[in-house]
Design a protein around this motif. Sequence first.
Motif, PDB file in Angstrom:
ATOM      1  N   THR A  20     -14.448   3.749  -9.452  1.00 14.19           N
ATOM      2  CA  THR A  20     -15.550   4.299  -9.656  1.00 14.19           C
ATOM      3  C   THR A  20     -16.685   3.439  -9.354  1.00 14.19           C
ATOM      4  O   THR A  20     -16.268   2.261  -9.014  1.00 14.19           O
ATOM      5  CB  THR A  20     -15.682   4.712 -11.229  1.00 14.19           C
ATOM      6  OG1 THR A  20     -16.198   3.132 -11.867  1.00 14.19           O
ATOM      7  CG2 THR A  20     -14.803   5.195 -11.990  1.00 14.19           C
ATOM      8  N   LEU A  39     -15.073   7.452  -6.646  1.00  9.75           N
ATOM      9  CA  LEU A  39     -15.451   8.533  -7.789  1.00  9.75           C
ATOM     10  C   LEU A  39     -16.684   7.842  -8.582  1.00  9.75           C
ATOM     11  O   LEU A  39     -16.847   6.862  -8.973  1.00  9.75           O
ATOM     12  CB  LEU A  39     -14.307   8.544  -8.889  1.00  9.75           C
ATOM     13  CG  LEU A  39     -14.750   9.283 -10.114  1.00  9.75           C
ATOM     14  CD1 LEU A  39     -14.995  10.858  -9.658  1.00  9.75           C
ATOM     15  CD2 LEU A  39     -13.880   9.131 -11.285  1.00  9.75           C
ATOM     16  N   GLY A  41     -18.325   8.486 -11.234  1.00  9.54           N
ATOM     17  CA  GLY A  41     -17.953   9.236 -12.382  1.00  9.54           C
ATOM     18  C   GLY A  41     -18.993   9.637 -13.457  1.00  9.54           C
ATOM     19  O   GLY A  41     -20.028   8.837 -13.430  1.00  9.54           O
ATOM     20  N   ASP A  42     -18.841  10.539 -14.296  1.00  9.70           N
ATOM     21  CA  ASP A  42     -19.939  10.711 -15.378  1.00  9.70           C
ATOM     22  C   ASP A  42     -19.823   9.522 -16.382  1.00  9.70           C
ATOM     23  O   ASP A  42     -20.856   9.378 -17.228  1.00  9.70           O
ATOM     24  CB  ASP A  42     -19.836  12.003 -16.147  1.00  9.70           C
ATOM     25  CG  ASP A  42     -18.264  12.337 -16.887  1.00  9.70           C
ATOM     26  OD1 ASP A  42     -17.468  11.156 -16.748  1.00  9.70           O
ATOM     27  OD2 ASP A  42     -18.335  13.341 -17.609  1.00  9.70           O
ATOM     28  N   SER A  43     -18.780   8.608 -16.149  1.00  8.25           N
ATOM     29  CA  SER A  43     -18.801   7.512 -16.989  1.00  8.25           C
ATOM     30  C   SER A  43     -19.997   6.464 -16.797  1.00  8.25           C
ATOM     31  O   SER A  43     -20.239   5.475 -17.470  1.00  8.25           O
ATOM     32  CB  SER A  43     -17.351   6.607 -16.828  1.00  8.25           C
ATOM     33  OG  SER A  43     -17.275   6.299 -15.487  1.00  8.25           O
ATOM     34  N   ASP A  81     -18.420  13.607 -10.096  1.00 10.65           N
ATOM     35  CA  ASP A  81     -18.102  14.343 -11.259  1.00 10.65           C
ATOM     36  C   ASP A  81     -19.016  15.375 -11.839  1.00 10.65           C
ATOM     37  O   ASP A  81     -20.395  15.119 -11.276  1.00 10.65           O
ATOM     38  CB  ASP A  81     -17.898  13.121 -12.255  1.00 10.65           C
ATOM     39  CG  ASP A  81     -16.842  13.024 -13.119  1.00 10.65           C
ATOM     40  OD1 ASP A  81     -15.877  13.917 -12.929  1.00 10.65           O
ATOM     41  OD2 ASP A  81     -16.586  12.036 -13.877  1.00 10.65           O
ATOM     42  N   LYS A 110     -15.262  16.570  -8.973  1.00 11.82           N
ATOM     43  CA  LYS A 110     -14.333  16.629 -10.243  1.00 11.82           C
ATOM     44  C   LYS A 110     -14.802  17.393 -11.549  1.00 11.82           C
ATOM     45  O   LYS A 110     -16.011  16.990 -11.684  1.00 11.82           O
ATOM     46  CB  LYS A 110     -13.970  15.315 -10.382  1.00 11.82           C
ATOM     47  CG  LYS A 110     -13.047  15.112 -11.291  1.00 11.82           C
ATOM     48  CD  LYS A 110     -12.364  13.516 -11.788  1.00 11.82           C
ATOM     49  CE  LYS A 110     -13.111  12.620 -12.411  1.00 11.82           C
ATOM     50  NZ  LYS A 110     -13.436  13.173 -13.997  1.00 11.82           N
ATOM     51  N   HIS A 134      -8.854  17.206 -13.622  1.00  2.72           N
ATOM     52  CA  HIS A 134      -8.888  16.187 -14.658  1.00  2.72           C
ATOM     53  C   HIS A 134      -8.365  16.574 -16.226  1.00  2.72           C
ATOM     54  O   HIS A 134      -9.021  17.392 -16.737  1.00  2.72           O
ATOM     55  CB  HIS A 134     -10.386  15.629 -14.768  1.00  2.72           C
ATOM     56  CG  HIS A 134     -10.219  14.339 -15.784  1.00  2.72           C
ATOM     57  ND1 HIS A 134     -11.321  13.455 -15.753  1.00  2.72           N
ATOM     58  CD2 HIS A 134      -9.771  14.113 -16.615  1.00  2.72           C
ATOM     59  CE1 HIS A 134     -11.452  12.419 -16.300  1.00  2.72           C
ATOM     60  NE2 HIS A 134     -10.256  12.772 -17.411  1.00  2.72           N
ATOM     61  N   VAL A 177      -6.516  14.233 -11.994  1.00  3.62           N
ATOM     62  CA  VAL A 177      -6.637  12.944 -12.544  1.00  3.62           C
ATOM     63  C   VAL A 177      -5.904  13.256 -13.945  1.00  3.62           C
ATOM     64  O   VAL A 177      -6.016  14.263 -14.602  1.00  3.62           O
ATOM     65  CB  VAL A 177      -7.983  12.679 -13.068  1.00  3.62           C
ATOM     66  CG1 VAL A 177      -8.115  11.343 -14.125  1.00  3.62           C
ATOM     67  CG2 VAL A 177      -8.709  11.949 -11.517  1.00  3.62           C
ATOM     68  N   GLU A 179      -5.609  11.374 -17.449  1.00  5.26           N
ATOM     69  CA  GLU A 179      -6.072  10.380 -18.212  1.00  5.26           C
ATOM     70  C   GLU A 179      -5.388  10.303 -19.557  1.00  5.26           C
ATOM     71  O   GLU A 179      -5.338  10.740 -20.477  1.00  5.26           O
ATOM     72  CB  GLU A 179      -7.600  10.467 -18.513  1.00  5.26           C
ATOM     73  CG  GLU A 179      -8.251   9.517 -19.165  1.00  5.26           C
ATOM     74  CD  GLU A 179      -9.826   9.404 -19.161  1.00  5.26           C
ATOM     75  OE1 GLU A 179     -10.281  10.246 -18.459  1.00  5.26           O
ATOM     76  OE2 GLU A 179     -10.306   8.402 -19.893  1.00  5.26           O
ATOM     77  N   ILE A 200      -5.126   6.960 -14.894  1.00  2.00           N
ATOM     78  CA  ILE A 200      -5.728   6.148 -15.568  1.00  2.00           C
ATOM     79  C   ILE A 200      -5.425   5.950 -16.988  1.00  2.00           C
ATOM     80  O   ILE A 200      -5.358   7.276 -17.752  1.00  2.00           O
ATOM     81  CB  ILE A 200      -7.282   6.365 -15.462  1.00  2.00           C
ATOM     82  CG1 ILE A 200      -7.950   5.256 -16.503  1.00  2.00           C
ATOM     83  CG2 ILE A 200      -7.776   7.805 -16.022  1.00  2.00           C
ATOM     84  CD1 ILE A 200      -9.734   5.051 -15.978  1.00  2.00           C
ATOM     85  N   VAL A 212     -12.136   2.257 -13.930  1.00  2.00           N
ATOM     86  CA  VAL A 212     -13.685   2.145 -13.761  1.00  2.00           C
ATOM     87  C   VAL A 212     -14.082   0.590 -13.317  1.00  2.00           C
ATOM     88  O   VAL A 212     -13.415  -0.337 -13.703  1.00  2.00           O
ATOM     89  CB  VAL A 212     -14.194   2.250 -15.138  1.00  2.00           C
ATOM     90  CG1 VAL A 212     -15.672   1.926 -15.464  1.00  2.00           C
ATOM     91  CG2 VAL A 212     -14.138   3.608 -15.843  1.00  2.00           C
TER      92      VAL A 212
HETATM   93  O1  KIV Z   1     -16.014   9.357 -15.298  1.00  2.00           O
HETATM   94  C1  KIV Z   1     -15.049   8.685 -14.747  1.00  2.00           C
HETATM   95  O2  KIV Z   1     -15.103   7.574 -14.709  1.00  2.00           O
HETATM   96  C2  KIV Z   1     -13.616   9.249 -14.918  1.00  2.00           C
HETATM   97  C3  KIV Z   1     -12.548   8.219 -14.874  1.00  2.00           C
HETATM   98  C4  KIV Z   1     -12.342   7.816 -15.981  1.00  2.00           C
HETATM   99  C5  KIV Z   1     -11.334   9.273 -14.175  1.00  2.00           C
HETATM  100  O3  KIV Z   1     -13.745  10.255 -14.917  1.00  2.00           O
END
Ligand code: KIV
Length: 267
Positions: A20, A39, A41-43, A81, A110, A134, A177, A179, A200, A212
Amino acid sequence: MNIHDFIRCKQRNQKISMITCYDYGFAKIIQGTPIDLILVGDSVAMTVHGYPNTLSATVDMMVMHTQAVVRGAPSKFVVGDLPFMSYRKGLKSAMQAVEKIMRAGASAIKLEGCEGNLKLIQHIVESGVPVMGHIGLMPQSVFSLGGYKVQGKDNNSQQKLLEQALALQQAGCFSVVLECVTEEVAQHISEKLTIPTIGIGAGRYVDGQVLVLQDLLGLNSDFKPKFVKTYLSGEQLVSEAINRYHQEVVAEVFPEPKNCFMLKAVS
Ligand code: KIV
């Protein structure tokens, strides 16, 4: 790399590396590495914005971070994402979200989950946008899953995960993905699919891995789940550097003459 290369990687049993990233500076560093995919990611809502979960990510947030990452890593395959609820309020608003993220420079999007998303995925794919699925632990559904729990522990959920993965492949996803899924289930799914699985917390027998960035750099010491490997003591190193800077400022060690603009050269 493009979506066909990722499928070729799977055929050749060549593992795929995904990481990410949310900002320009780290993206520039990743640009100079052989990492296969980035990625956004929305993280980002948690790692960068400090929210307790990913539900606070918005399309505008994802667009801004995607733009920054693409500026830093212009030749990488960047997946953006779709955030919480952005694809659950009808086709039109889902496609508006997809359009914004793709116009921000992403190479694919994603989205989490299978049920209720298959027609949308088909439509996105038919619109020329690659989709990464995912399943397993889906952080956007953390409240209905009852927490961040490993998935695929009983027969029912194992069967369901396999069906979901096959349905996502059938709908046109170029990869999925997995998870926090038990290693055995992730392996079984990976063997059944022709598209690559990116794990992951899904063990060793998937087609690729994602972590991440902040976790692998050790920048978040509050979060140390079993599936994360830390490759740097980032938090400690950064904190030591900032402490040294502070000490040198108060001790008048920094700046030195070489850090100063002077009218006359100092002998
Ligand atoms: O948002 C993110 O970081 C994710 C990963 C954990 C795959 O979706």
